[in-house]
Design a protein around this motif. Structure first.
Motif, mmCIF file in Angstrom:
data_model
loop_
_atom_site.group_PDB
_atom_site.id
_atom_site.type_symbol
_atom_site.label_atom_id
_atom_site.label_comp_id
_atom_site.label_asym_id
_atom_site.label_seq_id
_atom_site.Cartn_x
_atom_site.Cartn_y
_atom_site.Cartn_z
ATOM 1 N N ASN A 308 -23.754 -43.501 -5.799
ATOM 2 C CA ASN A 308 -24.753 -43.595 -6.851
ATOM 3 C C ASN A 308 -26.136 -43.876 -6.306
ATOM 4 O OD1 ASN A 308 -24.442 -43.313 -9.532
ATOM 5 N ND2 ASN A 308 -23.149 -45.129 -9.718
ATOM 6 N N TRP A 376 -22.710 -48.580 7.522
ATOM 7 C CA TRP A 376 -21.587 -49.385 7.046
ATOM 8 C C TRP A 376 -21.863 -49.890 5.628
ATOM 9 C CZ3 TRP A 376 -16.723 -50.323 8.020
ATOM 10 C CH2 TRP A 376 -16.144 -51.515 7.644
ATOM 11 N N PHE A 380 -19.835 -48.712 2.437
ATOM 12 C CA PHE A 380 -18.843 -49.734 2.109
ATOM 13 C C PHE A 380 -18.289 -49.626 0.685
ATOM 14 C CE2 PHE A 380 -17.074 -53.942 1.327
ATOM 15 C CZ PHE A 380 -16.284 -54.075 2.454
ATOM 16 N N LEU A 383 -15.573 -47.203 0.826
ATOM 17 C CA LEU A 383 -14.463 -47.760 1.584
ATOM 18 C C LEU A 383 -13.694 -48.779 0.749
ATOM 19 C CD1 LEU A 383 -13.692 -47.340 4.584
ATOM 20 C CD2 LEU A 383 -14.768 -49.536 5.037
ATOM 21 N N SER A 384 -14.460 -49.630 0.083
ATOM 22 C CA SER A 384 -13.850 -50.690 -0.701
ATOM 23 C C SER A 384 -13.047 -50.102 -1.869
ATOM 24 C CB SER A 384 -14.941 -51.619 -1.219
ATOM 25 O OG SER A 384 -14.457 -52.401 -2.271
ATOM 26 N N VAL A 387 -9.839 -48.868 -0.286
ATOM 27 C CA VAL A 387 -8.898 -49.872 0.201
ATOM 28 C C VAL A 387 -8.393 -50.742 -0.940
ATOM 29 C CG1 VAL A 387 -8.642 -51.903 1.670
ATOM 30 C CG2 VAL A 387 -9.914 -49.919 2.490
ATOM 31 N N GLU A 388 -9.315 -51.237 -1.756
ATOM 32 C CA GLU A 388 -8.938 -52.225 -2.757
ATOM 33 C C GLU A 388 -8.887 -51.663 -4.166
ATOM 34 O OE1 GLU A 388 -11.644 -55.582 -2.180
ATOM 35 O OE2 GLU A 388 -9.802 -56.670 -1.711
ATOM 36 N N THR A 390 -11.390 -51.423 -6.037
ATOM 37 C CA THR A 390 -12.417 -51.995 -6.908
ATOM 38 C C THR A 390 -13.770 -51.426 -6.527
ATOM 39 O OG1 THR A 390 -12.546 -53.823 -5.359
ATOM 40 C CG2 THR A 390 -11.363 -54.221 -7.411
ATOM 41 N N LYS A 391 -14.584 -51.254 -7.558
ATOM 42 C CA LYS A 391 -15.944 -50.787 -7.286
ATOM 43 C C LYS A 391 -16.806 -51.992 -6.990
ATOM 44 C CE LYS A 391 -17.181 -46.512 -8.826
ATOM 45 N NZ LYS A 391 -17.456 -45.413 -9.399
ATOM 46 N N ILE A 392 -17.534 -51.918 -5.904
ATOM 47 C CA ILE A 392 -18.498 -52.988 -5.673
ATOM 48 C C ILE A 392 -19.850 -52.374 -5.335
ATOM 49 C CG2 ILE A 392 -16.743 -54.593 -4.839
ATOM 50 C CD1 ILE A 392 -18.156 -54.204 -2.071
ATOM 51 N N THR A 393 -20.865 -53.207 -5.334
ATOM 52 C CA THR A 393 -22.203 -52.746 -5.008
ATOM 53 C C THR A 393 -22.641 -53.400 -3.713
ATOM 54 O OG1 THR A 393 -22.571 -52.905 -7.361
ATOM 55 C CG2 THR A 393 -24.489 -52.433 -6.013
ATOM 56 N N VAL A 394 -23.256 -52.620 -2.842
ATOM 57 C CA VAL A 394 -23.846 -53.207 -1.649
ATOM 58 C C VAL A 394 -25.347 -52.969 -1.749
ATOM 59 C CG1 VAL A 394 -23.936 -53.215 0.851
ATOM 60 C CG2 VAL A 394 -21.777 -52.817 -0.299
ATOM 61 N N GLY A 395 -26.058 -54.009 -2.086
ATOM 62 C CA GLY A 395 -27.478 -53.855 -2.373
ATOM 63 C C GLY A 395 -28.369 -54.564 -1.376
ATOM 64 N N LYS B 102 -18.503 -55.493 -9.492
ATOM 65 C CA LYS B 102 -19.558 -54.505 -9.275
ATOM 66 C C LYS B 102 -20.903 -54.964 -9.831
ATOM 67 C CE LYS B 102 -19.047 -51.479 -13.334
ATOM 68 N NZ LYS B 102 -18.052 -52.073 -14.219
ATOM 69 N N LEU B 104 -22.265 -57.692 -8.954
ATOM 70 C CA LEU B 104 -22.946 -58.411 -7.881
ATOM 71 C C LEU B 104 -23.696 -57.418 -6.992
ATOM 72 C CD1 LEU B 104 -20.097 -60.855 -6.829
ATOM 73 C CD2 LEU B 104 -22.248 -61.461 -7.953
ATOM 74 N N SER B 105 -24.863 -57.837 -6.518
ATOM 75 C CA SER B 105 -25.653 -56.903 -5.724
ATOM 76 C C SER B 105 -25.266 -56.908 -4.251
ATOM 77 C CB SER B 105 -27.141 -57.202 -5.869
ATOM 78 O OG SER B 105 -27.418 -58.472 -5.331
ATOM 79 N N PHE B 112 -11.327 -58.613 1.680
ATOM 80 C CA PHE B 112 -11.786 -57.418 2.373
ATOM 81 C C PHE B 112 -13.315 -57.350 2.430
ATOM 82 C CE2 PHE B 112 -12.907 -52.847 2.238
ATOM 83 C CZ PHE B 112 -12.424 -52.501 3.487
#
Lengths: 678, 168, 144
Positions: A308, A376, A380, A383-384, A387-388, A390-395, B102, B104-105, B112
């Motif tokens: 995104n 990375w 990520f 990747l996350s 693997v898991e 779950t959607k996460i955000t790397v900001g 999601k 969280l920034s 993991f």
């Protein structure tokens, strides 16, 4: 017109595929005329793509809305300049621009080397045409800018149709820096294909000396410069147009252009070691492969919709193809490198760990680790999810926390590296060289502590900036002194001559100086402040040492948008220093999408940045957000210095009688051909 | 004596530059003291830690859409709860409970997600080991081969060197 | 109209691209003659050794190297340069490098453009003959 465009692209594809096979065939059969024919195919394909580009520009200028691209990204009320710029406002048109730049680069390479490196050129042409064909195929079959709009009639039949007006160019893109930012960034992404092609040709022909590096040095530098300028313009655009007060948001697309820049920076440094010492041969080939692939990866991220992003061209189906292409290129390059390992042996040994050579090794390590950290963090979430689940955000918090220490280490190395001599440095001289930089840096650190600064990173950053600054000044000073003693020139002249006689070294120092200036600007981020307040004319707000007094709110209409504009008087210490007019625009064509036009008062010390966020909830007042961003000015200033430094390293060298015979024969052949033609 | 004068000039240029930077930093260091109010700082921190859910994928402090369907109510809620005196962590946690991780920034530091934070530094350490190993390995054989017999120096080298210097 | 334009484009491109197949000489002569030779590589490396030497001297004057290291490294580079000079001698580089390069180029040119390599041009100011491809007269230094 749109059919002609598609046809031109198809013709270009045929030509580039012919060029690919003919050059390889010519090399295999040892028939040079076939290679010449292949080279002409490369140039013809470039001309054909130019025709396609011109026809799309014509369609855009004449607002032919039967073409999907034109209907999607322009409207009748758009100024002509933006109509043309809308070429890269959607992914299919921007792909055409990409293809065009690729073709032009290939054409220039073919022309430049028509009498040079004849044994390598067939493979260079083959790689360039392979690269071009790939993008042409995508552009024609998966993302064609000449596709026409069709309507499905109730009976199920399809019919061409042309809407009365287009949907308009994304208003966020209607800003000068944004208009030139993508083409410049493309020049930067694409240019790495040239050193890459020469590297592959060198591997195939087993000519793994520094020929391929010498030939492509300028290409690499210019490409790197364009990529850097593209990044900065992107930042400038975000700063002035997005209205959140910052210039770098660690967006996946921003990251994907940062990565090849970092890898390219590493490459620029490590080739020096190969040129000087004949070492790191495998590493340099590997590095240019990585840099080229990261450029492709950037387009992959932008166009695949895998991640995104505001910048991404949403949801196009190209992703898989990029993935296959990258795997193919990586596999083939690795195979070639492994196969040619015996030819890639170092010519020399490292004399000492305390040497410029090993400083370059550490520089490469840090740049690549920075590159990896960005990669990375960008990947990520994928990747996350994998693997898991779950959607996460790397900001930004992630990138800032991980990037800052690595960036500071790089800054340190910028100062330390140049103090080491090639081959071996004496410990004595290191002590001497470090003395003043360390003293002044520590002094600054103490002063900052005494002044109440407690932020660890800010302290480290300013201290290191001081350290590097002093080392650079010291370098110029010592070098000039040596020259003054030798030639008796006056100090200023000696400094200029010193720089011009050692363009790469001192041009490089100027770039390092620019890095320091930019770090000062980046560190300013730690002191950003913002306040927002709902105001009516007559109200005042306070930020830092400024008082903002709203005097007027005005609504009006321009050709393709309506706007609301607040007028604020800025007082500092009781004196009126400036009137600022932040604006909010509502674009008619783009479903009422709005943009903020930031009002900016920029000084070296700090920027006052005022945004009109819009009417408040009750509709009676206007929400004004004001930011004070210290030291931002230094980022842009540093960028300008960086350009200047790079240009110095690019200045042509005086021809010397030590030039090799190959260049001379190439020139002789050129003159001969010219005479023959006459 | 000429070089002495130039030394001094360069010295003063140096200290001028250094002094300028000093002043700059001094000013910058003094600046944050002026930041008023804890609420606004806590508000900024909370907004930085959360991501707008409208699809823009940007931090709450960044999303610039007017009347954003997600950012506007989230911001209002944060402001309200901060005024009530709720700690930042608690507010962030309640948003995580509502929207999932999601929102969280940045990745958390458990499970993991921890690898996101650690990996770059693991690579850095591995790289350091490799670089040091390469440097030491590349440096060793040279030490063994101390000064092989050098061919006699050709007088032409000196001549050409002079010419080379003239040319560049 | 569209078909005619497309056809025309194909014909133009075809003629442009295919001409070399019939016009240019066969074989790989051009590649051999225009490729980098051993001479080129040796010359490039020699220039690099000299520039390394200059750098070394510079760094020594900047006080980066101890006297001992400087002498050792300088001797190393100089002997490398001497070795390159020996290699160049082996290739038949006589005392005058320029002359050797000229000869090398002339030989290659004669093979590349048979018949034209011997041609000369008359200097407009002094009337002396100079080989083609030179931009200045060897006799009076006037521009050709």
């Amino acid at each position: 017109m749109s059919n002609l465009g598609t046809f031109c692209l198809l013709l270009a594809l045929c030509l580039s595929l012919y060029g690919l096979f003919a050059s390889l065939l010519g090399a295999a059969l040892k028939q040079h005329r076939i290679v010449r024919s292949a080279e002409r195919a490369a140039i013809a394909s470039c001309a054909s793509i130019l025709l396609a580009l011109v026809s799309l520009l014509y369609l855009l200028a004449t607002s032919d809305f039967s073409v999907e691209h034109v209907a999607q990204s322009t409207s009748r009320d758009l100024p002509l300049f933006y109509k043309l710029a809308a070429l890269w406002g959607a992914h299919d048109g921007s792909m055409l621009l990409w293809v065009f730049v690729t073709a032009v680069f290939s054409g220039i390479v073919v022309f430049q080397n028509r009498f040079r490196y004849r044994d390598m050129m067939p493979y260079v042409v083959a790689v360039l045409m392979f690269n071009l064909s790939f993008f042409l195929i995508l552009n024609i079959f998966l993302s064609n800018p000449f596709d026409e709009l069709v309507q499905v009639l109730p009976g199920g039949t399809m019919q061409k149709f042309s809407p009365p007006d287009g949907r308009g160019l994304n208003p966020l893109l209607q800003y000068w820096a944004m208009v030139i930012h993508p083409p410049i960034l493309y020049l930067g992404f694409i240019g790495f294909v040239v050193p890459f092609a020469f590297a592959i040709a060198a591997l195939i022909t087993r000519q793994l000396g520094d020929t391929w590096i010498r030939t492509t040095r300028r290409w690499t530098l210019v490409t790197w410069l364009f990529l850097g300028v593209g990044l900065i313009l992107g930042g400038k655009w975000a700063y002035v147009e997005l209205g959140w007060g910052g210039y770098w948001g660690w967006d996946p697309v921003e990251n994907s252009s940062l990565m090849p820049w970092l890898a390219g920076t590493a490459f620029l440094h490590s080739v020096i070691v190969q040129e000087r010492k004949g070492m790191l041969k495998v590493w340099n080939v590997l590095l240019i492969v990585i840099t080229y692939l990261l450029g492709i990866f950037g387009t992959f991220i932008t166009r695949s919709g895998i991640i995104n992003s505001v910048h991404a061209f949403a949801d196009s189906k190209l992703g898989v193809f990029f993935l296959y292409y990258m795997l193919l290129v990586l596999g083939a390059s690795l195979y070639l490198i492994i196969d040619r390992l015996p030819y890639l042996k170092s010519e020399r040994r490292l004399d000492s760990v305390l040497s410029r050579e090993s400083a370059f090794l550490f520089n490469n390590l840090l740049l690549l680790v920075a590159c990896f950290a960005v990669l990375w963090g960008t990947m990520f979430p994928v990747l996350s999810n994998w693997v898991e689940g779950t959607k996460i955000t790397v900001g930004p918090p992630f990138f800032n926390n991980v990037g800052v220490p690595i960036g500071l280490m790089l800054l340190l190395l910028t100062g330390v590296g140049p103090l080491f001599a090639w081959r071996k440095t004496s410990v004595e001289s290191l002590k001497k060289a470090f003395l003043w930089p360390v003293i002044l840096a520590l002094l600054l650190c103490v002063v900052l502590l005494a002044a109440g600064m407690r932020s660890f990173y800010v302290l480290v950053s300013f201290t290191l900036s001081m350290f590097v600054l002093v080392t650079i000044v010291q370098e110029f000073w010592k070098g000039t002194r040596v020259r003054v003693r030798k030639t008796g020139e006056n100090f200023a002249l000696a400094m200029v001559n010193l720089t011009l006689k050692n363009k790469r070294r001192y041009g490089g120092y100027i770039v390092h100086l620019a890095v320091v200036l930019m770090f000062i600007g980046l560190t300013g981020n730690a002191f950003n402040r913002e306040t927002s307040q709902a105001m009516v004319p007559g109200d005042e707000m306070q930020i830092g040492r400024y008082t903002l007094k709203m005097t007027e709110y005005h609504e009006g209409e321009a050709a393709n948008y309506q706007y609301g504009r607040a007028t604020l008087e800025v007082y500092s210490g009781g004196k009126l220093i400036r009137t600022m007019q932040p604006e909010k625009r509502f674009y008619k064509a783009s479903e009422g999408q709005s943009t903020t036009e930031v009002a900016l008062y920029s000084k070296p010390l700090e920027d006052l940045y005022v945004v009109l966020a819009g009417p408040s909830n009750d509709g009676k007042r206007y929400e004004i957000t004001a930011h004070v961003n210290p030291l931002v000015w230094w980022v842009w200033f540093g960028a300008a210095v960086m350009v200047a430094g790079t240009l110095i390293t690019l200045l042509p060298d005086k021809r010397s009688s030590f030039a090799n015979a190959q260049l001379t024969i190439a020139e002789a052949a050129e003159i001969e051909m010219g005479v023959k033609a006459r | 004596m000429n070089s002495h004068a130039t030394d001094r000039r360069a010295h003063s240029a140096l200290s001028g530059l250094g002094g300028g930077l000093l002043l700059l930093c001094f000013w910058a260091a003094a600046a944050p003291a002026a930041t008023p109010g804890d609420i606004s700082r806590a508000y900024k921190e909370t907004c930085d830690r959360l991501v707008c859910q409208c699809g823009c994928n940007e931090q709450l402090s960044v999303c610039a859409m007017q009347n954003c369907s997600s950012a506007t109510p989230m911001r209002a809620e944060i402001r309200e709860r901060l005024q009530k005196g709720d700690p930042v962590d608690q507010i962030v946690d309640s948003f995580v409970a509502r929207y999932g991780k999601k929102v969280l920034s940045a990745p958390t530091t458990t499970g993991f997600d921890l690898s996101a934070w650690i990996m770059p530094f693991v690579i850095l350490c591995l790289g350091l080991v490799v670089v040091v190993w390469v440097a030491v390995r590349m440096a060793r054989p040279a030490a063994e081969a101390v000064q092989p017999e050098l061919p006699p120096v050709d007088p032409r080298v000196e001549e050409e060197l002079k010419e080379f210097e003239k040319e560049i | 109209m569209l078909i005619a334009t497309c056809g025309l484009l194909v014909v133009i491109a075809g003629i442009y691209v295919l001409t070399p197949l019939f016009k240019e000489p066969g074989g790989n002569l051009e590649v051999e003659l225009l490729a980098e030779t051993e001479l080129d590589r040796l010359l490039a490396r020699k220039a690099m050794v000299y520039s390394n030497l200059k750098d070394l001297e510079f760094e020594y004057k900047m006080g980066r190297l101890s006297d001992g290291d400087f002498r050792r490294l300088e001797a190393g580079y100089k002997s490398e340069a001497a070795k390159l000079l020996q290699d160049l001698d082996r290739l038949g580089v006589a005392k005058d490098l320029d002359e050797t390069i000229e000869r090398d180029i002339a030989a290659r040119k004669a093979k590349l453009f048979p018949g034209t390599a011997e041609k000369t041009r008359r200097c407009p100011s002094c009337g002396a003959e100079s080989p083609l491809g030179k931009s200045y007269c060897a006799d009076c230094g006037g521009k050709l």
